[in-house]
Design a protein around this motif. Structure first.
Motif, mmCIF file in Angstrom:
data_model
loop_
_atom_site.group_PDB
_atom_site.id
_atom_site.type_symbol
_atom_site.label_atom_id
_atom_site.label_comp_id
_atom_site.label_asym_id
_atom_site.label_seq_id
_atom_site.Cartn_x
_atom_site.Cartn_y
_atom_site.Cartn_z
ATOM 1 N N HIS A 118 1.659 6.544 -6.847
ATOM 2 C CA HIS A 118 0.669 7.517 -7.364
ATOM 3 C C HIS A 118 1.037 8.968 -7.007
ATOM 4 O O HIS A 118 0.806 9.676 -7.940
ATOM 5 C CB HIS A 118 -0.501 7.181 -6.326
ATOM 6 C CG HIS A 118 -1.857 8.081 -6.706
ATOM 7 N ND1 HIS A 118 -2.431 8.303 -7.766
ATOM 8 C CD2 HIS A 118 -2.209 9.359 -5.941
ATOM 9 C CE1 HIS A 118 -3.283 9.254 -7.595
ATOM 10 N NE2 HIS A 118 -3.323 9.665 -6.669
ATOM 11 N N MET A 119 1.760 9.203 -5.966
ATOM 12 C CA MET A 119 2.243 10.597 -5.654
ATOM 13 C C MET A 119 3.345 11.149 -6.568
ATOM 14 O O MET A 119 3.253 12.058 -7.153
ATOM 15 C CB MET A 119 2.921 10.602 -4.166
ATOM 16 C CG MET A 119 1.823 10.378 -3.114
ATOM 17 S SD MET A 119 0.354 11.679 -3.299
ATOM 18 C CE MET A 119 1.216 12.936 -2.763
ATOM 19 N N ARG A 120 4.112 10.085 -7.118
ATOM 20 C CA ARG A 120 5.062 10.478 -8.084
ATOM 21 C C ARG A 120 4.631 10.813 -9.491
ATOM 22 O O ARG A 120 4.982 11.530 -10.226
ATOM 23 C CB ARG A 120 6.364 9.491 -8.212
ATOM 24 C CG ARG A 120 7.242 9.525 -6.805
ATOM 25 C CD ARG A 120 8.505 8.522 -7.402
ATOM 26 N NE ARG A 120 8.205 7.100 -7.518
ATOM 27 C CZ ARG A 120 7.863 6.249 -6.507
ATOM 28 N NH1 ARG A 120 8.332 6.508 -5.502
ATOM 29 N NH2 ARG A 120 7.657 4.971 -7.137
ATOM 30 N N ALA A 121 3.326 10.075 -9.666
ATOM 31 C CA ALA A 121 2.701 10.019 -11.306
ATOM 32 C C ALA A 121 2.006 11.389 -11.240
ATOM 33 O O ALA A 121 1.550 11.781 -12.151
ATOM 34 C CB ALA A 121 2.004 8.786 -11.446
ATOM 35 N N SER A 122 1.383 11.862 -9.999
ATOM 36 C CA SER A 122 0.440 12.906 -9.977
ATOM 37 C C SER A 122 1.125 14.242 -10.227
ATOM 38 O O SER A 122 1.911 14.690 -9.265
ATOM 39 C CB SER A 122 -0.476 12.706 -8.719
ATOM 40 O OG SER A 122 -1.255 13.917 -8.601
ATOM 41 N N ILE A 178 0.713 -1.302 -0.068
ATOM 42 C CA ILE A 178 0.017 0.032 -0.031
ATOM 43 C C ILE A 178 0.797 1.289 -0.097
ATOM 44 O O ILE A 178 0.540 2.267 -0.720
ATOM 45 C CB ILE A 178 -0.766 -0.089 1.286
ATOM 46 C CG1 ILE A 178 -1.915 -1.130 1.138
ATOM 47 C CG2 ILE A 178 -1.642 1.166 1.398
ATOM 48 C CD1 ILE A 178 -2.738 -1.557 2.105
ATOM 49 N N ASP A 179 1.719 1.263 0.723
ATOM 50 C CA ASP A 179 2.755 2.344 0.830
ATOM 51 C C ASP A 179 3.589 2.597 -0.370
ATOM 52 O O ASP A 179 3.562 3.844 -0.924
ATOM 53 C CB ASP A 179 3.911 2.396 1.819
ATOM 54 C CG ASP A 179 3.390 2.611 3.397
ATOM 55 O OD1 ASP A 179 2.457 3.192 3.499
ATOM 56 O OD2 ASP A 179 4.069 1.988 4.091
ATOM 57 N N ALA A 180 4.037 1.509 -1.192
ATOM 58 C CA ALA A 180 4.447 1.584 -2.262
ATOM 59 C C ALA A 180 3.554 2.040 -3.360
ATOM 60 O O ALA A 180 4.089 2.953 -4.394
ATOM 61 C CB ALA A 180 5.234 0.237 -2.875
#
Length: 54
Positions: free
Chosen positions: A46-50, A39-41
């Motif tokens: 997601h955070m890097r892609a947004s 889940i953390d990964a």
């Protein structure tokens, strides 16, 4: 990455569940920890892609 406060809350929940039901086995604990790492990964990806993250 989970904060210390988050981990403390999870450990408190586990303690309560063990009192109400039965102790968590090492296999169950390892599986839960692996799932949390996944889940953390996923969150990190997601955070890097947004483009609006951060």
């Amino acid at each position: 990455m989970a904060t210390r406060r988050t981990w403390d809350g999870l450990l408190e929940l586990v303690d309560w569940l063990e009192r109400e039901h039965e102790p968590v086995t090492e296999e169950e604990r390892a599986a839960a920890q692996a799932e949390l790492r996944e889940i953390d990964a996923e969150h990190d990806r997601h955070m890097r892609a947004s483009p609006s993250a951060g």
